[in-house]
Scaffold this motif. Structure first.
Motif, PDB file in Angstrom:
ATOM      1  N   GLU A 193       0.820  -1.209   0.000  1.00  0.00           N
ATOM      2  CA  GLU A 193       0.000   0.000   0.000  1.00  0.00           C
ATOM      3  C   GLU A 193       0.855   1.260   0.000  1.00  0.00           C
ATOM      4  O   GLU A 193       1.899   1.321   0.637  1.00  0.00           O
TER       5      GLU A 193
ATOM      6  N   THR B 268       0.506   3.865   1.407  1.00  0.00           N
ATOM      7  CA  THR B 268       0.619   4.596   2.664  1.00  0.00           C
ATOM      8  C   THR B 268       1.981   4.386   3.327  1.00  0.00           C
ATOM      9  O   THR B 268       2.427   5.241   4.081  1.00  0.00           O
ATOM     10  N   TYR B 269       2.630   3.238   3.055  1.00  0.00           N
ATOM     11  CA  TYR B 269       3.950   3.014   3.649  1.00  0.00           C
ATOM     12  C   TYR B 269       4.944   4.047   3.143  1.00  0.00           C
ATOM     13  O   TYR B 269       5.675   4.658   3.909  1.00  0.00           O
TER      14      TYR B 269
ATOM     15  N   GLU C  78       4.088   6.891   1.751  1.00  0.00           N
ATOM     16  CA  GLU C  78       3.628   8.219   2.156  1.00  0.00           C
ATOM     17  C   GLU C  78       4.022   8.515   3.595  1.00  0.00           C
ATOM     18  O   GLU C  78       4.409   9.637   3.922  1.00  0.00           O
ATOM     19  N   ALA C  79       3.933   7.494   4.441  1.00  0.00           N
ATOM     20  CA  ALA C  79       4.350   7.682   5.834  1.00  0.00           C
ATOM     21  C   ALA C  79       5.816   8.109   5.869  1.00  0.00           C
ATOM     22  O   ALA C  79       6.189   9.045   6.564  1.00  0.00           O
ATOM     23  N   ALA C  80       6.623   7.423   5.060  1.00  0.00           N
ATOM     24  CA  ALA C  80       8.062   7.750   5.024  1.00  0.00           C
ATOM     25  C   ALA C  80       8.274   9.176   4.512  1.00  0.00           C
ATOM     26  O   ALA C  80       9.089   9.928   5.062  1.00  0.00           O
ATOM     27  N   TYR C  81       7.518   9.548   3.472  1.00  0.00           N
ATOM     28  CA  TYR C  81       7.665  10.909   2.932  1.00  0.00           C
ATOM     29  C   TYR C  81       7.364  11.955   4.001  1.00  0.00           C
ATOM     30  O   TYR C  81       8.108  12.913   4.174  1.00  0.00           O
TER      31      TYR C  81
ATOM     32  N   VAL D 177      12.357   1.472   3.029  1.00  0.00           N
ATOM     33  CA  VAL D 177      10.985   0.991   3.199  1.00  0.00           C
ATOM     34  C   VAL D 177      10.610  -0.057   2.153  1.00  0.00           C
ATOM     35  O   VAL D 177      10.143  -1.137   2.476  1.00  0.00           O
TER      36      VAL D 177
ATOM     37  N   PRO E 233      13.466  -3.420   1.684  1.00  0.00           N
ATOM     38  CA  PRO E 233      13.332  -4.497   2.678  1.00  0.00           C
ATOM     39  C   PRO E 233      12.046  -5.292   2.505  1.00  0.00           C
ATOM     40  O   PRO E 233      12.037  -6.503   2.717  1.00  0.00           O
TER      41      PRO E 233
ATOM     42  N   ARG F 193      -0.709 -10.264  10.170  1.00  0.00           N
ATOM     43  CA  ARG F 193      -1.798  -9.358   9.703  1.00  0.00           C
ATOM     44  C   ARG F 193      -2.009  -8.290  10.747  1.00  0.00           C
ATOM     45  O   ARG F 193      -2.100  -8.601  11.908  1.00  0.00           O
TER      46      ARG F 193
END
Lengths: 615, 279
Positions: free
Chosen positions: B167, B169-170, B172-175, B188, B191, B279
């Motif tokens: 997704e 969002t991973y 985006e979270a990093a950004y 991100v 890995p 999960r």
């Protein structure tokens, strides 16, 4: 102020997802964006973070314009609904990520990480991996990670959406406390009003890309300004009716319009009655209470300490119901109320009275532009210009006779609306008999003005025009071509009540247009204006003055009223004619009727005011 | 209703698998067995001798080297292609995705021919390079080019769906936390792709090891220079040295089995080595 959004707008394809959203947030404030899915709230949040680029508008964070800045440089902390905790990193590594990117040294990182894990009550779990944590714990990690580098703004996108009810309540409380302690300005997006009430210092209600209303939870609940907020925040009964004599009449009772929500005479007013403001009594209520009527319980829902009941009452004339939405085929008035659980609702009849109510702000005028299957249609550009000028919203009503034509018409209108780029316009398409559908549309929504087109040549009144004028519930604007100017309004008035309505509605239009008014009174040749007429004209001028409209009076003599009006129009000093009518609406277009004679002989845009408006 | 008593039940249950095994026996299983039977026919010493010859030694080492380099190159190229096509929106993105997968559809001999016609001494580009003394075909570089071309889709095909599934969002979270595109990729995405990269590399390696059609065109089949193991097997077979051919073939088959085994274990069969995603 720490966050300033200024007319933020975003389109995705043809859809306007965020429409001129403006709001200012105070330092340390917790601001909740509340709306249904698809209302544009998440897009606003993502634009603040820099994850979505706005089409227009400005975003200022702590005095710095970041509208076009990269997300990396904005210093925001973002928490996603799906946590988005990096799975290949331990909890500690996740929390330290932002600090590591910023090149902070290991000892400082470790200290800050411990501090944050403590803050989110996860001390000692630093070595765990996300797949060893519960959803609630993962979201705590995400929160700690977003706060680690001391962001200027914390953004939360439905942070509790994926959690079970128990965890949600627990985490909500924790978030409130953490936010207070850290003091970071926070925007939280949710569709859950309980969440909004519990967390928000202020709540912004979003609908269709617009920020409809902003306020503290309590004031939003007690005194919303818009009907959307009234219905969406909490539940309630919303009724609409015309204002007469400074109050909203519902059956036998009159609810005075408060000065805080000024309404023009005849304009529709909306009143919100929360379920707890409805009093139910068996038998007759005490004298002096505002009794709405007698009704029967049609639905009952147990809710622990209290129960919600829905009552059906005889429908008072002239009143429309916005909420609760009446099911198809229901013609009674429905009122929701709450009662203590121990009250037995099994009574044949209840008296329904109001303990308190709240009148909503007068809504923007609503225009209806009629696009029939055949014949002339009002120019969409001109309609949009008119809407802009009088600050109204427009519904383009496409009328089609069968489904295929309906979908083509809808696409065509939608395209045209998209081209204008005007968010005031929306499209509605109805299929079936033109006259029937017109009547239905007017029954379902109260419009301030109906716009219908006629052929440019004299006498070009076609079937649609006639159908609209047959029995309108609102003033009807008949246009031949695109009106060039609308700066001078001629109001033809006769003494008596219909004349008064014409002055009020004509004055309303003139004020909205910023136009000057000429009041015209037509006398038989050789007659003098008697005292009755003079008094009427004086009162009309006073009424217009009170509405802040400049006017002059002209008294002319002519063989018939229509002749007098047509002669006056011929002087070419007027852009718009407003005509009232004495007769009941039914015979409005009899050929000897004044408005019809004027319509048949003039090409000026004409507003016809129905005689018994709103009744 | 239980029909376990029915004697026909056994037949019903075991007939289809039996037919499948019968069909596969002459098509797959017996030929594989034949390699080993033939290879060991003259005894182990002959087998070892056949492998010890300088030509066989070279062919095997060269094949392993080429396969390793190909896997390495495609690890970078394939991941890059997958990243660009998965994460960027640009006109022609869809068609580029198809082009990238094209090598699976083109016969490898055609790939070889096309490379010859481009880079060869009379090729479109090659004819300009030849006077400068640059001649990629008939050299190890040419072989590598052919292998990279032919095996390109494998890496891409494994990594692209993983990137699509991960997704946004991973990232985006990093950004929002301040990570640049490269830092985000490095810390991100990469890995998260580890497993895919490994299996993609193994697939590429295995395909490169056995590649024949394109190699035979481009390499010129020069012994001790560009002769890969499959080319050696073919050459020895044609020359009638069946024992030599078989010895190398057996080694290739064993290598393939090993890779295959690792792949199956890795990609989540029973007793998978890959950590299950929580999960």
């Amino acid at each position: 102020m720490s966050i300033l959004l200024d007319r933020l707008t975003k389109r995705l394809g043809r859809v306007l997802v965020v429409d001129r959203v403006s709001v200012e947030l105070k330092e340390g404030e917790m601001f909740v964006l509340l709306g249904r899915s698809g209302s544009g709230k998440t897009t606003v949040l993502r634009m603040i973070a820099g994850l979505v680029r706005p089409d227009s508008g400005r975003i200022v964070l702590h005095g710095q314009d970041v509208t076009h800045a990269a997300p990396q440089s904005r210093g925001t902390g973002f928490v996603f609904q799906n946590y988005s905790v990096f799975r290949h990193m331990s909890v500690a590594e996740n929390v330290e990520f932002g600090l590591r990117i910023r090149g902070e040294k290991a000892p400082e990182r470790r200290a800050r990480r411990e501090e944050l894990l403590d803050l989110v009550s996860l001390s000692g779990l630093g070595d765990r991996y996300p797949n060893e944590l519960s959803g609630g714990q993962q979201q705590r990690v995400a929160l700690a990670r977003a706060l680690a580098y001391r962001p200027g703004v914390l953004l939360l996108d439905e942070p509790f959406g994926a959690l079970d009810a128990g965890t949600r309540t627990q985490l909500r409380r924790a978030l409130r406390e953490i936010q207070r302690r850290v003091g970071v300005t926070t925007v939280l997006v949710t569709h859950d009003q309980d969440e909004a009430f519990e967390l928000g210092d202020r709540i912004g209600v979003m609908d269709g890309g617009r920020l409809v209303e902003v306020g503290a939870p309590e004031s939003l609940y007690r005194a919303p300004k818009t009907s959307f907020a009234a219905v969406f925040v909490g539940s309630g009964n919303v009724l609409v009716g015309p204002v007469t004599g400074g109050s909203l009449r519902i059956g036998t009772i009159g609810l005075p319009i408060p000065p805080s929500a000024p309404h023009e005479e005849g304009a529709p007013a909306r009143v919100l009655v929360r379920p707890e403001q409805v009093i139910l009594t068996k038998g007759d209520p005490e004298p002096g209470t505002l009794m709405l009527g007698k009704g029967v319980v049609i639905e009952q829902r147990f809710g622990g300490a209290s129960q919600r009941v829905r009552l059906a009452l005889p429908h008072p004339p002239g009143i429309r119901q916005l909420a609760p939405v009446p099911p198809f085929g229901e013609e009674r008035l429905l009122m929701d109320a709450v009662l203590p659980s121990q009250v037995d609702v099994n009574a044949p009849e209840w008296s329904v009275s109001l303990r308190d109510w709240h009148v909503l702000q007068q809504a923007k005028p609503k225009l209806l532009a009629v696009h029939p299957p055949r014949g002339p249609v009002p120019s969409i550009a001109a309609t949009a210009r008119l809407a802009h000028r009088i600050d109204a919203t427009v519904t383009l009503l496409g009328l089609a006779e069968e489904d295929l034509a309906a979908s083509k018409l809808r696409d065509g209108l939608q395209d045209a609306v998209t081209k204008t780029g005007d968010s005031r316009l929306d499209v509605r398409v109805r299929t079936g008999d033109v006259a029937e559908q017109l009547a239905l549309e007017q029954h379902e929504a109260l419009y301030d003005l109906i716009i219908v087109a006629r052929k440019a040549r004299r006498g070009g009144i076609d079937a649609t025009c006639e159908a609209v004028l047959e029995s309108p519930r609102s003033p009807v604007l008949v246009v031949a071509s695109e009106p060039e100017r609308l700066d001078r309004v001629l109001i033809a008035t006769a003494a008596g009540r219909p004349g008064e309505t014409a002055v009020r509605r004509g004055g309303w239009m003139a004020r909205r247009l910023g136009a000057r008014v000429t009041l015209l009174h037509v006398l038989r040749p050789g007659r003098e204006a008697n005292r009755f007429v003079q008094a009427h004209l004086a009162r009309a001028t006073a009424t217009l003055r009170a509405m802040d409209v400049e006017s002059q009076v002209r008294v002319v003599a002519a063989a018939t009223p229509a002749r007098g009006i047509l002669d006056e129009i011929a002087t070419d000093q007027h852009d718009l004619v407003v005509l009232g009518h004495h007769a009941p609406a039914r015979s409005l277009f009899a050929r000897d009727d004044v408005p019809m004679q004027v319509l048949l002989s003039s090409r000026l845009p004409i507003v016809v005011i129905p005689a018994e408006e709103g009744a | 209703m239980s029909d376990s008593q029915d004697p026909r039940e056994g037949a019903r249950r075991f007939l289809p698998p039996g037919i499948l095994v019968l069909v596969l026996l002459p098509l797959l299983l017996m030929p594989l067995a034949a390699i080993f039977i033939f290879a060991l026919e003259g005894g182990p010493s002959k087998f070892v001798d056949a492998l010890r010859s300088p030509d066989a030694q070279f062919a095997l080492r060269f094949s392993l080297l080429i396969a390793f380099t190909t896997a390495l190159v495609n690890c970078v190229l394939g991941t890059f292609a997958a990243y660009v096509i998965s994460k960027y929106r640009f006109p022609g993105r869809q068609s580029l995705g198809i082009v990238v997968n094209l090598p699976v559809a083109i016969p490898t001999v055609v790939v070889g021919t096309s490379l010859l016609l481009l880079w060869g001494p009379i090729g479109l580009v090659g004819r300009w390079l030849a006077p400068l003394g640059i001649q990629p075909v008939f050299t190890p570089i040419g072989v590598l080019m052919a292998h990279v071309f032919v095996t390109f889709p494998y890496m891409f095909g494994v990594v692209k769906p993983m990137l699509d599934e991960l997704e946004a969002t991973y990232e985006e979270a990093a950004y929002t936390m301040g990570a640049s595109r490269w830092q985000t990729f490095r810390h991100v995405l990469l890995p998260a792709l580890r497993g895919g990269l490994f299996s993609g590399a193994l697939l590429t390696f295995a395909h490169s090891l056995g590649e024949f059609g394109a190699t035979v065109m481009v390499s010129g089949n020069l012994r001790l220079r560009t002769q890969t193991a499959p080319l050696y097997i073919f050459a020895q077979f044609e020359a009638g040295n069946i024992a030599n051919a078989n010895a190398v073939a057996a080694v290739l088959a064993l290598l393939s089995f090993a890779i295959f085994f690792v792949l199956i274990r890795w990609s989540g069969g029973p007793g998978s080595m890959r950590q299950r995603k929580g999960r």
